[in-house]
Scaffold this active site. Structure first.
Site, PDB file in Angstrom:
ATOM      1  N   GLY A   1     -24.537 -33.535  40.030  1.00 36.85           N
ATOM      2  CA  GLY A   1     -25.583 -33.130  39.099  1.00 36.85           C
ATOM      3  C   GLY A   1     -26.355 -34.338  38.580  1.00 36.85           C
ATOM      4  O   GLY A   1     -25.843 -35.457  38.556  1.00 36.85           O
ATOM      5  N   ALA A   2     -27.586 -34.082  38.189  1.00 33.24           N
ATOM      6  CA  ALA A   2     -28.403 -35.119  37.546  1.00 33.24           C
ATOM      7  C   ALA A   2     -28.941 -34.534  36.264  1.00 33.24           C
ATOM      8  O   ALA A   2     -30.115 -34.682  35.929  1.00 33.24           O
ATOM      9  CB  ALA A   2     -29.525 -35.582  38.470  1.00 33.24           C
ATOM     10  N   GLY A   3     -28.056 -33.829  35.543  1.00 30.96           N
ATOM     11  CA  GLY A   3     -28.416 -33.309  34.237  1.00 30.96           C
ATOM     12  C   GLY A   3     -28.377 -34.412  33.214  1.00 30.96           C
ATOM     13  O   GLY A   3     -28.421 -35.608  33.555  1.00 30.96           O
ATOM     14  N   GLY A  21     -24.848 -36.692  33.413  1.00 30.22           N
ATOM     15  CA  GLY A  21     -24.750 -37.320  34.732  1.00 30.22           C
ATOM     16  C   GLY A  21     -25.934 -38.210  35.035  1.00 30.22           C
ATOM     17  O   GLY A  21     -25.783 -39.302  35.592  1.00 30.22           O
ATOM     18  N   ASN A  42     -15.051 -32.227  28.219  1.00 26.50           N
ATOM     19  CA  ASN A  42     -14.312 -32.078  26.972  1.00 26.50           C
ATOM     20  C   ASN A  42     -12.942 -31.469  27.236  1.00 26.50           C
ATOM     21  O   ASN A  42     -12.743 -30.737  28.204  1.00 26.50           O
ATOM     22  CB  ASN A  42     -15.085 -31.189  26.004  1.00 26.50           C
ATOM     23  CG  ASN A  42     -16.360 -31.847  25.508  1.00 26.50           C
ATOM     24  OD1 ASN A  42     -16.367 -33.045  25.195  1.00 26.50           O
ATOM     25  ND2 ASN A  42     -17.444 -31.093  25.432  1.00 26.50           N
ATOM     26  N   LYS A  84     -10.184 -37.030  20.845  1.00 23.22           N
ATOM     27  CA  LYS A  84     -11.429 -36.260  20.822  1.00 23.22           C
ATOM     28  C   LYS A  84     -11.129 -34.762  20.843  1.00 23.22           C
ATOM     29  O   LYS A  84     -11.798 -33.977  20.161  1.00 23.22           O
ATOM     30  CB  LYS A  84     -12.319 -36.640  22.005  1.00 23.22           C
ATOM     31  CG  LYS A  84     -13.655 -35.881  21.983  1.00 23.22           C
ATOM     32  CD  LYS A  84     -14.585 -36.270  23.116  1.00 23.22           C
ATOM     33  CE  LYS A  84     -15.898 -35.490  23.028  1.00 23.22           C
ATOM     34  NZ  LYS A  84     -16.830 -35.820  24.129  1.00 23.22           N
ATOM     35  N   GLU A  93     -17.302 -22.982  26.491  1.00 25.60           N
ATOM     36  CA  GLU A  93     -16.067 -23.658  26.892  1.00 25.60           C
ATOM     37  C   GLU A  93     -14.927 -23.313  25.938  1.00 25.60           C
ATOM     38  O   GLU A  93     -13.970 -24.067  25.805  1.00 25.60           O
ATOM     39  CB  GLU A  93     -16.291 -25.174  26.913  1.00 25.60           C
ATOM     40  CG  GLU A  93     -17.266 -25.646  27.974  1.00 25.60           C
ATOM     41  CD  GLU A  93     -17.380 -27.159  28.049  1.00 25.60           C
ATOM     42  OE1 GLU A  93     -17.290 -27.695  29.158  1.00 25.60           O
ATOM     43  OE2 GLU A  93     -17.548 -27.791  26.993  1.00 25.60           O
TER      44      GLU A  93
END
Length: 305
Positions: A7-9, A12, A100, A183, A266
């Site tokens: 991905g290139a979101g 990423g 996450n 986290k 999620e």
């Protein structure tokens, strides 16, 4: 180092773009629509720490192994992502998931072997416009990663050296699983509270019982982390309590915004997984149970149409 970024979101694209700036051989594995954007406009990242505007290598499928696969998908897309990257994973490939929670480690270990799967997390406020422009919204950012086994250490060190050439904060952690837990317990509290109450932290605190609810949920998540052998440090505990009890805070989980849009969440991967781990350890977790039940009810209604 030959790097494949799935991905290139927003995430990423940001971290893959900086690896390109550092001189690494980076390829983005993307869907056809994103491929067309990248071919026309290149990768465009607008950031307080310097913009990136440059042509990229992008493909819609792969057929040969890479040294590193950077994985930054949503948890609910993980099964599809595993099959998409499978041809890129060879005997010496390392996979760096920046998701996450912790549940994805078990799923990736089962698919590719634990010896190939590193640990990672990021703190980054970022979004992507419809035209593909990635916008880094706040100067603060931190990418933390590390080896989960000694054999992964050389690549982790090489990655740290590459990112040292970039104007971003990167940590090669000696105990990445513990960092992921620190986290995880905070995010489970934030997501559980703001999705259940459909409000940011400051608004919850204004309601009678709001403070007791948030701190009670935080205490339950802290108990799970501690019982699992990863108690939050005193510094991390103080930081978490500060952010979760700040009266004028507009902080909310992205999961709450996902619900407001009617999209998938999620929830099972984060809040539900925290509950499962706590129950497996014999803990009584009423607030975490309530938050998880709410998220499961939302998903049941959403998927039923």
């Amino acid at each position: 180092m030959r790097v494949l970024v799935l991905g290139a979101g927003a995430t990423g694209g940001f971290y893959g773009g900086h690896l390109m700036q550092a001189g690494e051989n980076v390829t983005f594995l993307v869907r056809p629509k994103r491929h067309a954007q990248l071919m026309e406009n290149g990768l465009v990242v607008v950031s307080p720490q310097g913009n990136i505007i440059r042509p990229v290598q992008a493909v819609t499928r792969v057929s040969k192994p890479f040294d590193l696969v950077l994985l930054s998908c949503k948890a609910y897309d993980l099964d599809a992502a595993i099959e998409t990257i499978r041809p890129a994973v060879g005997p010496e490939t390392r996979i760096l998931p920046v998701l996450n929670g912790l549940n994805h480690l078990d799923r990736l270990d089962a698919a590719f072997g634990a010896e190939r799967v590193m640990g990672g997390l990021c703190h980054l406020t970022i979004t992507m416009d419809p035209d593909g422009t990635i916008r880094h919204l706040h100067a603060f950012n931190r990418l933390t990663f590390g080896a989960r086994s000694p054999a992964q250490a050389p690549l982790a060190e090489a990655l740290a050296q590459a990112y040292a050439k970039c104007p971003i904060t990167v940590v090669n952690s000696p105990d990445i699983v513990h960092d992921m837990w620190e986290k995880f317990y905070f995010l489970a509290t934030l997501a559980g509270s703001t999705t259940l109450m459909r409000a940011p932290i400051g608004a919850i605190l204004k309601a009678p019982g709001g403070l007791a609810f948030i701190t009670g949920l935080l205490d339950e998540c802290t108990r799970v982390a501690t019982a699992a052998g990863h108690p939050p440090s005193a510094e991390r505990d103080a930081e978490s309590r500060y952010h979760l009890t700040k009266e004028d805070s507009s902080l909310s989980a992205s999961m709450m915004r996902d619900i407001e849009k009617g999209g998938p969440t999620e929830g099972e991967h984060i809040v539900g997984d925290m509950l499962r781990r706590g129950r497996d350890l014999g803990l009584d977790l009423p607030l975490l149970t309530l938050a998880t039940t709410h998220l499961r009810a939302y998903e049941a209604r959403r998927t039923a149409g």
